[in-house]
Write a protein that holds these residues in place. Structure first.
Motif, short mmCIF file in Angstrom:
data_model
loop_
_atom_site.label_atom_id
_atom_site.label_comp_id
_atom_site.label_asym_id
_atom_site.label_seq_id
_atom_site.Cartn_x
_atom_site.Cartn_y
_atom_site.Cartn_z
N LEU A 1 56.41 19.11 38.07
CA LEU A 1 55.74 17.95 37.48
C LEU A 1 56.50 16.69 37.84
CD1 LEU A 1 54.99 19.39 33.95
CD2 LEU A 1 53.44 19.22 35.89
N ASP A 2 55.76 15.68 38.24
CA ASP A 2 56.38 14.42 38.62
C ASP A 2 55.60 13.28 37.99
OD1 ASP A 2 58.08 12.66 39.92
OD2 ASP A 2 56.79 12.53 41.69
N PHE A 3 56.28 12.44 37.28
CA PHE A 3 55.65 11.31 36.64
C PHE A 3 56.17 10.03 37.31
CE2 PHE A 3 55.78 14.62 33.42
CZ PHE A 3 54.44 14.69 33.08
N GLN A 4 55.27 9.28 37.88
CA GLN A 4 55.65 8.05 38.55
C GLN A 4 55.90 6.95 37.53
OE1 GLN A 4 56.14 7.75 41.84
NE2 GLN A 4 55.64 9.91 42.06
N LEU A 5 56.98 6.24 37.74
CA LEU A 5 57.29 5.10 36.89
C LEU A 5 56.72 3.85 37.54
CD1 LEU A 5 61.01 5.83 35.98
CD2 LEU A 5 58.98 6.27 34.63
N GLN A 6 56.19 2.98 36.71
CA GLN A 6 55.62 1.75 37.24
C GLN A 6 56.09 0.61 36.37
OE1 GLN A 6 51.39 1.76 37.51
NE2 GLN A 6 51.27 -0.30 38.33
N MET A 7 56.76 -0.35 36.97
CA MET A 7 57.24 -1.51 36.24
C MET A 7 56.10 -2.52 36.12
SD MET A 7 60.35 -0.80 35.50
CE MET A 7 61.08 -2.34 35.06
N VAL A 8 55.91 -3.06 34.93
CA VAL A 8 54.88 -4.05 34.70
C VAL A 8 55.52 -5.23 33.99
CG1 VAL A 8 52.70 -4.54 33.52
CG2 VAL A 8 53.09 -2.29 34.52
N ASN A 9 55.37 -6.41 34.54
CA ASN A 9 55.86 -7.62 33.90
C ASN A 9 54.81 -8.16 32.95
OD1 ASN A 9 58.32 -7.67 35.23
ND2 ASN A 9 57.44 -8.70 37.01
N LEU A 10 55.19 -8.33 31.70
CA LEU A 10 54.26 -8.86 30.70
C LEU A 10 54.60 -10.33 30.47
CD1 LEU A 10 54.35 -5.92 28.13
CD2 LEU A 10 52.65 -6.37 29.88
N THR A 11 53.60 -11.17 30.56
CA THR A 11 53.82 -12.60 30.33
C THR A 11 53.25 -12.98 28.97
OG1 THR A 11 51.75 -13.10 31.45
CG2 THR A 11 53.75 -13.11 32.80
N ASN A 12 53.75 -14.05 28.43
CA ASN A 12 53.30 -14.59 27.15
C ASN A 12 53.48 -13.58 26.01
OD1 ASN A 12 52.55 -17.00 28.37
ND2 ASN A 12 50.50 -16.20 28.85
N THR A 13 54.54 -12.80 26.04
CA THR A 13 54.83 -11.86 24.95
C THR A 13 56.29 -12.01 24.55
OG1 THR A 13 55.41 -10.11 26.48
CG2 THR A 13 53.13 -10.16 25.73
N THR A 14 56.56 -11.70 23.31
CA THR A 14 57.93 -11.71 22.82
C THR A 14 58.16 -10.42 22.04
OG1 THR A 14 57.27 -12.89 20.83
CG2 THR A 14 58.10 -14.22 22.65
#
Length: 125
Positions: free
Chosen positions: A74-87
């Motif tokens: 089993l392999d789970f791909q990691l994906q980075m997501v930049n969230l804007t306008n959030t704190t």
């Protein structure tokens, strides 16, 4: 595997109830419910007369090889997501007060007592 171990543990009573068996069979079933080594011992010492127990012990031993290989398959791909306008926010308590600490037993003699609505378990000394 937790379910398999639980089933093996419960099957020992059915195994003993069906016919007269040696007392050490209880220990064998108990050890088999604790892992692959106990299951291997069960496969070698208990006849196939307890088919379900024998099959579950086989599953327990087989799980020893399946679990590590499943982690590699089993392999789970990691994906980075930049969230804007959030704190990000983390809540923090700066102070805690309990009614139990204001009970008359704990108050200083010169303190003003107030009527407390403590549950009976908190009010008992």
């Amino acid at each position: 595997m937790v379910v398999v171990a639980s089933c093996i543990s419960q099957l020992k009573w059915r195994h003993m109830q069906q016919q007269h068996r040696p007392l050490h069979h209880l220990q064998i079933f108990d050890d088999a419910s604790r892992g692959p080594w106990g299951s291997t011992v069960m496969l070698s010492r208990v006849s196939v007369g307890s088919l379900l127990g024998w099959a579950l012990a086989l599953v327990s031993v087989g799980g020893l090889g399946i679990e590590p290989s499943a982690q590699n398959i089993l392999d789970f791909q990691l994906q980075m997501v930049n969230l804007t306008n959030t704190t990000a926010e983390v809540a923090m308590a700066h102070q805690h007060s309990s009614k139990a600490s204001r009970h008359e037993k704990y108050l200083a003699p010169d303190a003003i007592t107030e009527s407390l609505d403590l549950p009976s378990l908190q009010a008992r000394s």
